[in-house]
Design an enzyme around this catalytic site. Sequence first.
Site, PDB file in Angstrom:
ATOM      1  N   ASP A 109       0.894  -1.073   0.028  1.00 55.77           N
ATOM      2  CA  ASP A 109       0.189  -0.042   0.080  1.00 55.77           C
ATOM      3  C   ASP A 109       0.815   1.178   0.046  1.00 55.77           C
ATOM      4  O   ASP A 109       1.864   1.284   0.715  1.00 55.77           O
ATOM      5  CB  ASP A 109      -0.902  -0.052   1.247  1.00 55.77           C
TER       6      ASP A 109
ATOM      7  N   GLU B  94       1.220  -0.438  -5.094  1.00 58.66           N
ATOM      8  CA  GLU B  94       0.224   0.497  -5.329  1.00 58.66           C
ATOM      9  C   GLU B  94       1.008   1.782  -5.439  1.00 58.66           C
ATOM     10  O   GLU B  94       1.513   2.147  -4.439  1.00 58.66           O
ATOM     11  CB  GLU B  94      -0.782   0.662  -4.414  1.00 58.66           C
TER      12      GLU B  94
END
Length: 712
Positions: free
Chosen positions: A390, A443
């Site tokens: 993330d 990401e």
Amino acid sequence: MHPYKKGDRKGILVRAFLSGVEKCEVVDSSQENGPRYEMELIHEDGFFETLIEDRDQVFPYRLRAEQRNCEIRQFYDPYSFLPSIGDSDLYLFNQGNEHRIYEKLGAHPKTIDGVPGVSFAVWAPNASRVSLVGSFNDWDGRYHPMRSLGASGVWELFIPGLEKGEMYKFELRAKNGDLFLKTDPYGCYFEAPPNNASIVFDHSAYNWNDQSWMAKRVNHQALDQPMSVYEVHLGSWKRRWEEDNRPLSYSELAKELADYVVDHGFTHIELMPVAEHPFDGSWGYQVTGYFAPTHRFGTPDDFKAFVDYMHQRDIGVLVDWVPAHFPRDTFALPGFDGTCLYEHEDPRLGAHMDWGTLIFNFGRHEVKSFLVANALSWLDRYHIDGLRVDAVASMLYLDYSREEGQWIPNQYGGNENLEAIAFLREANSLVHTYYPGTLMIAEESTSFGGVTKPPSEGGLGFDLKWNMGWMHDNMSYFEKDPIYRKHHHNNLTFGMLYQYAENFVTVFSHDEVTHGKGSMLMKMGAGSISDKSQTLRALYGHMWAYPGKKLLFMGSEFGQSEEWNYDKSLQWHLNEFKDHSGISCLVRDLNRVYREEPALAYTDFDSQSFRWIACWDADSSIISYVRTSPDGRSKILVIGHFTPMKREKYRIGLPSAGHWREILNTDSEFYGGSNAGNVNGVNSEAIEYDSFPQSGEFTLPPLSTVMFKWEG
């Protein structure tokens, strides 16, 4: 027990703190019916001491305590056991190279010298005292002060007789005298909020049954294999409304989710963070228990059984991993030993501006060990098949979301976070070394170069990267009313300029259906629900035909109308209506075609497999392209038409002569469409068009994506 000499007095000295005890003796356990040595109560709170003057060597012993209620118990003294962590472990940890430190720090049931118990260890180099507290000692920090293992900063203690299920915390005294409680950074099981104690857990009890999956994983997850991911938030996928709207357990989810994923043809699931977190509204992205699957759905073994069952159904399991930042909850990592231990002290380095969280000090060796070991622990203990990392962009840049004066340049004056970059490269390399075939997915929303290139070539070493640019451009296009789309045709075509610069996953994730953005269905630029459904089907057809692995967030596969809500079930009842069930049927067929056609999934990262046929007709909002297998035998023609009018006899150039059979039409009546199309397919004609010697006339349904297979 330790040798003692002061003046004329010498022997073996033993001390113990035992609250509520009237009398205590030291019992020699090295021999049957060994001698007892009475201890003197030297403080009324329960501090006992004795000097055994007729012995000059320490010996195995127990303490025999008589409590005020006359109950007598005999037990091993925790301080009679030597440390269970070796010097080499501590050296590697301080060096940042102990990759399995999660097997040493934390709480671990084990047997030492034939005595079962639990070994505890925690890193707190700046604390003046660390004690283990729990229900077993009335949460009293005077009972079990831990032993400092020198310059390593690690404190350790083995407590005999403790078992799995005991709750515990660490009580720390800072150098300034402040006393506070902390949960175990390496804890693998926690009690439910608002409480936050760690729970002792034994990882050795579970027996895996996924050997077949693990044996084939390297080949199954190769980059030239199909990968279609269903992104899931476990707490809101499905809930039992008749039972106070409770979420499903890991056990319930395993069967129901696996059936659903297999039925829809997805190859993987990706779980939004399952690591322990106190606040449901963070969706799991503000982690306080990095090594613990959340208690919300069951025990760590229940989570193992969930993954195990998925593997037995040939479903890969990816999880979101959050090394970019951690929350400010005082019971967890912040100011762990009274100092900024895991985070930077300077807020220009240590404070995350967007989320009010703290940033890890990636340059500190022990913090790097913590994070690398955390990644490896999910792959080791839980057989996870890949980590989606993330917020990578926020890790890469020191000035991420900061104004001038709010950040500190690196040693070369640049804005790159060199320590975070080095950490990501090392973490990716070690994951691939220890667990071949495991996927690391970034990401990352910037143009940082080489995200999916190996570190040896200057890259970060990820296998895949989310294609945020494609997601943004295509969403921007399809949100517009069809009459305006011709002015934004480049949104459909621009992505191909960088498509093969990285190994991309084409995504519509949870980020697209939160924070007031609306659901995928309701964002479509159309009037009625039927028109929105038709538009969304066209978008999905283009997404699955376009190069790149696939990811779709739950609920989007049937066109949920409400924006996703983390504490509500998906709107499953909408599948009673064709405008929604038709989208679901289409996703099934898209996954099937994607897997079966050699020109699609198997060429996602082969730049030679893609060729535009025509991307010039902005006025008609039409694009066409062909995907070709490496041997040239399989060719899939894709035509996207994104206005609400039907077009007859629309001529398109063809790369090969022969028959082109229609194999998928997002406007089919099976999906709730008008059923316009090319039932018998199209035969090529020797008419030059779009720079091709062959061409054909096609019927283009309104708001559709149609796929044709070359049959020669």
